[in-house]
Design an enzyme around this catalytic site. Structure first.
Site, PDB file in Angstrom:
ATOM      1  N   CYS A  43       8.999  46.031 -26.400  1.00  0.00           N
ATOM      2  CA  CYS A  43       8.145  47.054 -25.782  1.00  0.00           C
ATOM      3  C   CYS A  43       8.417  47.223 -24.293  1.00  0.00           C
ATOM      4  CB  CYS A  43       6.671  46.755 -26.042  1.00  0.00           C
ATOM      5  SG  CYS A  43       6.063  45.212 -25.309  1.00  0.00           S
TER       6      CYS A  43
ATOM      7  N   HIS B 283       1.422  44.099 -24.621  1.00  0.00           N
ATOM      8  CA  HIS B 283       2.117  45.264 -25.162  1.00  0.00           C
ATOM      9  C   HIS B 283       2.036  46.397 -24.156  1.00  0.00           C
ATOM     10  CE1 HIS B 283       4.117  47.422 -28.375  1.00  0.00           C
ATOM     11  NE2 HIS B 283       3.305  48.444 -28.184  1.00  0.00           N
TER      12      HIS B 283
ATOM     13  N   HIS C  55       6.519  53.982 -27.870  1.00  0.00           N
ATOM     14  CA  HIS C  55       6.603  52.528 -27.696  1.00  0.00           C
ATOM     15  C   HIS C  55       7.476  51.903 -28.767  1.00  0.00           C
ATOM     16  CE1 HIS C  55       3.267  51.167 -30.740  1.00  0.00           C
ATOM     17  NE2 HIS C  55       3.764  52.332 -31.105  1.00  0.00           N
TER      18      HIS C  55
END
Length: 372
Positions: A286, A334, A346
């Protein structure tokens, strides 16, 4: 056309379609993603197949598919936290290695300077020896000429100052070398600590991912498809709840030129697989995706989501603009990139590919701006 060739053609076709959709997003007014995220459409429910005649009754103690989904997500969240620790240790080691190289260059220069100073000191000592070891002051006092005495006195003061300066510079250079050695030792110690952290993080990542994969691999094909649908339903539910709070009301910030370039890079990676620790070009985690996107836009940012949160300026959700980074979960494990109209791009997790999702499909911790 062989099976592999047909499959390759289908993948290229799907990638081309994904890229066309992403570019359409970027060229729409305000980088609008469309109503899919601002007002998401729920995934179509998957009808449960009736039990086959004579099939054994379900085990009442067995976990439901949704419980399995949550367990997998929990394991991957833990892997995500370990991935951030691994990436941070890696980036710190890189910076420390560069500092070691700088120190090595300073040490070489310092050693060369000391050699030069010692040569000068040696020349002065040899000159004194040639004068029978008589100190300059004594030779001056024995002079018969007052003019020679005064002239020599001036040269004597200059010589004494030069000798004092020589010794002072020699001492300073030696002190510098001792400091460089101490700094290098401290950096080597940090590098060793980082190596231990990396190994521990890597082991934890591999264990968590392996456990999640083992759970998923126990599922039949239909259950795996249903698992993906459950993930989508959970994201839709979270996005709908987020939008119902009015979070997107008045959010219409325009992307900067750099933000637009970052979004273009990130959306061009759609379809590439998530791989922990990866920062392109063929796979990403990510924060690898977001850091590379902004690097391509001309701005270097921290490598991990936690460091991105710590070091980049924060902005309110109502002030979001495309290119901003959305940090998710309380532990900041994240990150996605906002692309406009309630959507973000993402790299979700192992086993999934870079994709679009609702900006509120996970708990938002903060929004940060690389080009503030």
């Amino acid at each position: 056309m062989g099976t592999a060739k047909r499959a390759s053609s289908r993948r290229r076709g799907a990638s081309a379609l994904t890229l066309l959709c992403a570019m359409a997003i970027l060229t729409a007014p305000g980088l609008a993603v469309g109503d899919a995220y601002a007002a998401p459409t729920p995934p179509a429910p998957s009808p449960s197949a009736p039990a086959a005649p004579g099939a054994p009754a379900p085990d009442p103690g067995a976990k439901s598919l949704d419980e399995v989904r949550k367990e997998i997500e929990g394991l991957l969240r833990q892997a995500g936290a370990a991935t951030d620790a691994y990436n941070l240790a890696e980036s710190e080691t890189k910076a420390q290695t560069e500092r070691i190289v700088e120190i090595a260059k300073l040490v070489v220069a310092g050693q060369d300077r000391i050699a030069t100073l010692k040569n000068r000191a040696g020349a002065a000592a040899r000159a004194q020896y040639r004068s029978n070891g008589l100190p300059p002051g004594a030779r001056l006092a024995l002079s018969d000429s007052p003019a020679d005495f005064l002239d020599g006195a001036g040269r004597l003061r200059q010589g004494e100052k030069a000798t004092t300066d020589l010794l002072s510079e020699l001492n300073r250079t030696q002190t510098d070398l001792e400091r460089y050695a101490k700094d290098a030792g401290a950096i080597w110690q940090k590098m060793e600590e980082n190596r231990v952290r990396q190994e521990a993080a890597k082991k934890e990542i591999e264990e968590k991912i392996k456990a999640a994969e083992a759970l998923e691999n126990k599922l039949e094909a239909e259950e795996k498809a249903r698992l993906i649908q459950l993930e989508q339903e959970a994201q839709y539910k979270a996005q709908t709840a987020w939008l119902s709070t009015g979070a997107m009301k008045g959010v219409n910030g325009a992307a900067t030129d750099a933000g637009l370039r970052a979004v273009q890079f990130a959306t061009a990676q759609i379809g590439k697989p998530y791989v922990w620790g990866a920062a392109g070009p063929d796979s990403f985690d990510c924060s690898g995706l977001t850091s590379q996107a902004w690097l391509k836009a001309g701005r270097g940012i921290p490598r991990t989501s936690q460091e991105q949160l710590r070091l980049l300026p924060k902005v309110a959700v109502k002030d979001m603009r495309p290119g901003d980074l959305i940090i998710y979960f309380d532990d900041a494990t994240h990150v996605g990139m906002y692309v406009g109209d309630g959507a973000m791009v993402h790299a979700p997790r192992p086993g999934r590919n870079v994709t679009m999702a609702g900006a509120g499909s996970m708990p938002i911790k903060a929004v940060v701006r690389p080009d503030a």
